[in-house]
Design an enzyme around this catalytic site. Structure first.
Site, PDB file in Angstrom:
ATOM      1  N   LYS A 102      -7.428   1.780  -2.276  1.00 50.81           N
ATOM      2  CA  LYS A 102      -6.945   1.391  -0.944  1.00 50.81           C
ATOM      3  C   LYS A 102      -6.996   2.576   0.014  1.00 50.81           C
ATOM      4  O   LYS A 102      -7.355   2.428   1.189  1.00 50.81           O
ATOM      5  CB  LYS A 102      -5.511   0.837  -1.041  1.00 50.81           C
ATOM      6  CG  LYS A 102      -4.878   0.445   0.294  1.00 50.81           C
ATOM      7  CD  LYS A 102      -5.579  -0.738   0.970  1.00 50.81           C
ATOM      8  CE  LYS A 102      -5.080  -0.990   2.392  1.00 50.81           C
ATOM      9  NZ  LYS A 102      -3.875  -1.809   2.474  1.00 50.81           N
TER      10      LYS A 102
ATOM     11  N   SER B 209       0.862  -1.186   0.000  1.00 46.20           N
ATOM     12  CA  SER B 209       0.000   0.000   0.000  1.00 46.20           C
ATOM     13  C   SER B 209       0.892   1.226   0.000  1.00 46.20           C
ATOM     14  O   SER B 209       1.513   1.560   1.014  1.00 46.20           O
ATOM     15  CB  SER B 209      -0.895   0.006   1.248  1.00 46.20           C
ATOM     16  OG  SER B 209      -1.790  -1.070   1.216  1.00 46.20           O
TER      17      SER B 209
ATOM     18  N   LYS C 155       0.874   5.399   8.346  1.00 46.10           N
ATOM     19  CA  LYS C 155       1.490   5.549   7.013  1.00 46.10           C
ATOM     20  C   LYS C 155       0.402   5.674   5.946  1.00 46.10           C
ATOM     21  O   LYS C 155       0.467   6.534   5.059  1.00 46.10           O
ATOM     22  CB  LYS C 155       2.396   4.335   6.754  1.00 46.10           C
ATOM     23  CG  LYS C 155       3.124   4.335   5.427  1.00 46.10           C
ATOM     24  CD  LYS C 155       2.445   3.496   4.355  1.00 46.10           C
ATOM     25  CE  LYS C 155       2.362   2.031   4.741  1.00 46.10           C
ATOM     26  NZ  LYS C 155       1.700   1.222   3.681  1.00 46.10           N
TER      27      LYS C 155
END
Lengths: 301, 301
Positions: A177, A100, A245
């Site tokens: 995502k 990701s 993140k």
């Protein structure tokens, strides 16, 4: 089990990558693997994979190269760094980055892969370690649709076939995502706030959860993370530092495109507060502990 | 159908109250009804109910008095105002307030009801007009547990028996409803933000929704309101102005108890922005239009 002639390369055998690679072997694929730590490489070799010295060594032998590493710089290093995939990538190969990472970096890397006569797909996943182990991940795919069709059987070894969704051009998988992490976060923070409020005024959050699961507030987050909040079980699962993140990528990308995401911004600050309180290695369901105390919503303390 | 000797009073035959009262008649209950507008009263009378001139006239003849009105002042007026329920309430009766109002006001009114030798339950609902019509509402109950046990069969005419949950003492039902609205709102605002971001960068929100429904981001909000966002269908449903009222109660109550609800606060401001943009009468799924434009996320404009 089906046997395929092609060699699948797999780089990054962490919490997610290792069980995903194991499922590829179970699916009958010949695997060539590389990872920073030796332990999982040895495990995969014992299961039938071949060890590679470097990402370059993986790409030299594989027609499909999968990467599953933590963050944008890791993918950049594995692909474009010294002894990286790009140095040996064969024309006609498909690189599938299942990490990701930033959609912007994805597009840049995709161009670099294209310059080698190969194709890059972004295919980040949802479903966590459990989904990785059971081969039931959701996979969100961006990039060339014909390449996607070609590698779909490989992806199906790791994900639920009904949940392998083609989203759009290069980067679209990563954007999806981001949307996924935003939607989870909104549910997570609001359930946390609701439980914090209930607990403060002496109402049992377990009953609140039970009532809410029957109605319009029902969500997987309320079901699974709500249960974690009640018991104070924040063993990961999905680590807060990795969620932070993902939110960083979301905020940067939204700012780049001038899209207002105020609730995500608030959620990001709560995640930062959890990190500051020492929660980086806890499951991200611990988000609410900054609102209702580190010892769990259900313990009455 | 079962017949009961007791008369059930019902005050407030609006979008929710009218079908709820109709389901009580279908359940075999003798109903005495009152509402501000004549139309729904006539409909209920045609279905077998008796019309009452005032809340006092309802309470004079009923052993169970149900109130279903929009806001805290409405419940206060119906119970404690001129010709209100309290002026004629019989000892031993049970007042069931199914409106969504302030838990603080609920406790005050409950004390007033107790001073008449009667019992008040707070029993707000979730499930909207559809749930009211089909008799499948979720019902969150606060107050005396023995009184709850006594009126449970009455509630079961309006709600899904498995979703009629006793939460705790007086006000706990309203607090649970606050939690419900907060949890819905967090999911709603984050899905709105995610769709706004996807749309802005040219990714199809319909595919994002499809992918997210398969994973951890799955929620009833993503399923139902997500669909509304794609089509731009904001016919209520549940009106934004009523949702704003619920959020006002949530914010006031959280502030009173010094509980931080930052995501709910942001969501409240977006709802205020929607109201300012003229969206008061739209379904609250329109929340995201302040982020991605009033004409719907899916129309490409």
């Amino acid at each position: 089990m089906p046997q395929t002639a092609q060699v699948v390369g797999f780089i990054g055998l962490g919490v997610m990558g290792k069980p995903m690679a194991q499922n590829l072997i179970k699916g009958g694929h010949s695997l060539r693997v590389h990872s920073r730590s030796r332990g999982p490489v040895d495990e995969l070799v014992a299961a039938g994979a071949t060890a590679a010295d470097s990402p370059a060594d993986v790409a030299r032998h594989a027609s499909i190269v999968i990467t599953m590493v933590p963050d944008t710089p890791d993918v950049e290093l594995v692909l474009a760094g010294p002894d990286g995939v790009l140095s040996t990538l064969r024309s006609g190969s498909v690189v599938i980055d299942m990490s990701s990472i930033s959609p912007v970096a994805t597009r840049r890397l995709s161009s670099m892969v294209a310059s080698k006569g190969a194709t890059m797909l972004d295919a980040p996943v949802s479903g966590g370690e459990i989904g990785a182990k059971s081969g039931s991940l959701s996979i969100m795919v961006g990039g060339d649709e014909a390449a996607f069709a070609r590698v779909r059987p490989v992806l199906a070894c790791m994900g639920n076939p009904e949940r392998i969704i083609y989203i759009g051009e290069s980067g679209a998988g990563q954007i999806c995502k981001i949307c996924n992490q935003m939607a989870i976060g909104g549910a997570l923070v609001s359930v946390s706030e609701a439980f914090a409020l209930a607990r403060k005024v002496g109402v049992d959050p377990a009953r609140v959860r039970q009532a809410l699961l029957g109605g319009f507030a029902a969500s997987r987050v309320l079901e699974v993370h709500g249960e974690r909040m009640l018991t104070g079980n924040y063993v990961p699962g999905f680590r807060t530092k990795l969620y932070q993140k993902d939110l960083r990528i979301a905020n940067e990308f939204a700012s780049t495109h001038a899209v207002a995401i105020p609730a995500t911004a608030v959620m990001t600050q709560l995640v930062n507060a959890l990190m500051a309180a020492g929660g980086a290695e806890l499951d991200y369901a611990a988000l609410g502990t900054v609102l209702f105390g580190m010892s769990g919503v259900g313990d009455g303390s």
